[in-house]
Design a protein around this motif. Structure first.
Motif, short mmCIF file in Angstrom:
data_model
loop_
_atom_site.label_atom_id
_atom_site.label_comp_id
_atom_site.label_asym_id
_atom_site.label_seq_id
_atom_site.Cartn_x
_atom_site.Cartn_y
_atom_site.Cartn_z
N MET A 1 -9.16 8.67 -7.80
CA MET A 1 -8.76 7.84 -6.68
C MET A 1 -7.33 8.20 -6.27
O MET A 1 -6.42 8.21 -7.09
CB MET A 1 -8.84 6.37 -7.10
CG MET A 1 -8.46 5.42 -5.99
SD MET A 1 -8.77 3.72 -6.48
CE MET A 1 -7.10 3.13 -6.58
N THR A 2 -7.15 8.47 -5.01
CA THR A 2 -5.83 8.80 -4.49
C THR A 2 -4.97 7.55 -4.41
O THR A 2 -5.40 6.51 -3.90
CB THR A 2 -5.95 9.43 -3.09
OG1 THR A 2 -6.72 10.63 -3.20
CG2 THR A 2 -4.59 9.76 -2.52
N LEU A 3 -3.76 7.65 -4.92
CA LEU A 3 -2.83 6.53 -4.91
C LEU A 3 -1.71 6.79 -3.90
O LEU A 3 -1.06 7.83 -3.96
CB LEU A 3 -2.21 6.35 -6.30
CG LEU A 3 -3.18 6.00 -7.42
CD1 LEU A 3 -2.47 6.12 -8.76
CD2 LEU A 3 -3.71 4.59 -7.23
N TYR A 4 -1.51 5.83 -3.02
CA TYR A 4 -0.37 5.88 -2.11
C TYR A 4 0.78 5.13 -2.74
O TYR A 4 0.59 4.34 -3.69
CB TYR A 4 -0.76 5.28 -0.75
CG TYR A 4 -1.72 6.16 0.01
CD1 TYR A 4 -1.26 7.11 0.89
CD2 TYR A 4 -3.09 6.05 -0.20
CE1 TYR A 4 -2.14 7.96 1.56
CE2 TYR A 4 -3.98 6.88 0.46
CZ TYR A 4 -3.50 7.82 1.34
OH TYR A 4 -4.37 8.65 1.99
N LEU A 5 1.97 5.35 -2.22
CA LEU A 5 3.15 4.69 -2.77
C LEU A 5 2.93 3.18 -2.87
O LEU A 5 3.30 2.57 -3.86
CB LEU A 5 4.37 5.00 -1.89
CG LEU A 5 5.70 4.52 -2.47
CD1 LEU A 5 6.11 5.43 -3.64
CD2 LEU A 5 6.77 4.51 -1.41
N ASP A 6 2.27 2.63 -1.85
CA ASP A 6 2.03 1.18 -1.80
C ASP A 6 1.09 0.69 -2.90
O ASP A 6 1.02 -0.52 -3.17
CB ASP A 6 1.46 0.82 -0.43
CG ASP A 6 2.16 1.57 0.69
OD1 ASP A 6 3.16 1.05 1.22
OD2 ASP A 6 1.72 2.70 1.01
N ASP A 7 0.35 1.59 -3.55
CA ASP A 7 -0.60 1.23 -4.61
C ASP A 7 0.02 1.28 -6.00
O ASP A 7 -0.61 0.85 -6.97
CB ASP A 7 -1.78 2.22 -4.62
CG ASP A 7 -2.51 2.31 -3.30
OD1 ASP A 7 -2.66 1.26 -2.63
OD2 ASP A 7 -2.93 3.43 -2.93
N ILE A 8 1.21 1.82 -6.10
CA ILE A 8 1.81 2.13 -7.41
C ILE A 8 2.87 1.08 -7.74
O ILE A 8 3.71 0.75 -6.91
CB ILE A 8 2.40 3.55 -7.41
CG1 ILE A 8 1.30 4.57 -7.06
CG2 ILE A 8 3.03 3.87 -8.76
CD1 ILE A 8 1.82 5.98 -6.82
N LEU A 9 2.82 0.60 -8.99
CA LEU A 9 3.76 -0.44 -9.45
C LEU A 9 4.45 -0.01 -10.73
O LEU A 9 3.83 0.64 -11.59
CB LEU A 9 3.01 -1.74 -9.71
CG LEU A 9 2.30 -2.38 -8.51
CD1 LEU A 9 1.39 -3.51 -8.98
CD2 LEU A 9 3.32 -2.88 -7.50
N PRO A 10 5.71 -0.41 -10.90
CA PRO A 10 6.38 -0.15 -12.18
C PRO A 10 5.56 -0.75 -13.33
O PRO A 10 4.98 -1.82 -13.19
CB PRO A 10 7.73 -0.87 -12.03
CG PRO A 10 7.97 -0.90 -10.55
CD PRO A 10 6.60 -1.08 -9.94
N GLY A 11 5.50 0.00 -14.41
CA GLY A 11 4.74 -0.44 -15.58
C GLY A 11 3.33 0.11 -15.64
O GLY A 11 2.71 0.08 -16.70
N GLN A 12 2.82 0.62 -14.52
CA GLN A 12 1.49 1.21 -14.56
C GLN A 12 1.50 2.41 -15.49
O GLN A 12 2.48 3.15 -15.57
CB GLN A 12 1.05 1.69 -13.16
CG GLN A 12 0.42 0.62 -12.33
CD GLN A 12 -0.04 1.18 -11.00
OE1 GLN A 12 0.78 1.57 -10.17
NE2 GLN A 12 -1.34 1.22 -10.78
#
Length: 150
Positions: A1-12
């Motif tokens: 699954m492609t992740l955009y910046l908006d999908d990514i969170l610290p701690g992932q």
């Protein structure tokens, strides 16, 4: 699954999905072309070095890490485009017979002020051998695209 910046969170956290075994021939072949120091090429020289045995170049470890990242769970939009490292360490040598895997953790996500279509993800990646020992730890900055607004 492609992740955009908006999908990514610290701690992932993201894991590698493959493992790569490094044999003596691969160590020597890489070293002969890119880091031809005796402790990467010759067992006798390696035995009397600070490594006390044949060890892969740190740059070989970095190259294998990149491959493992590309084949892993972290799939940022635009690909894994590096914007530099804040930290790169090799806490123990990579040895013949080691089998490597990667684990990554998002440390920071920040949208770009000058380029609204992208941002930067600060990612700590640990490359582990078959015993779970770190052979490389890096903190790098990855350029990630943002989702296009309609």
């Amino acid at each position: 699954m492609t992740l955009y910046l908006d999908d990514i969170l610290p701690g992932q956290r993201f894991n590698g999905t493959t493992r790569i075994r490094i044999d003596e021939d691969r160590i020597k072949t890489f070293a002969a072309e890119f880091d031809p120091q005796p402790f990467h090429l010759d067992e006798g020289a390696a035995d009397t070095s600070i490594f006390r045995g044949l060890a892969a170049s740190g740059w070989h470890t970095a190259a294998v890490t990149m491959r493992l990242l590309v084949e892993g769970e972290f799939k940022p939009a635009g690909g894994i485009v590096g914007a530099g490292f804040d930290e790169l360490r090799w806490p123990r040598p990579l040895r013949p017979g080691d089998e490597l895997r990667v684990e990554s953790e998002v440390l920071e996500v920040r949208p770009s002020k000058s380029r609204p279509e992208q941002g930067v993800v600060k990612l700590r990646t640990t490359t582990l051998n078959q015993d779970g020992e770190a052979v490389q730890i890096s903190v790098g900055n990855v350029v990630v695209l943002r989702r296009q607004k309609p």
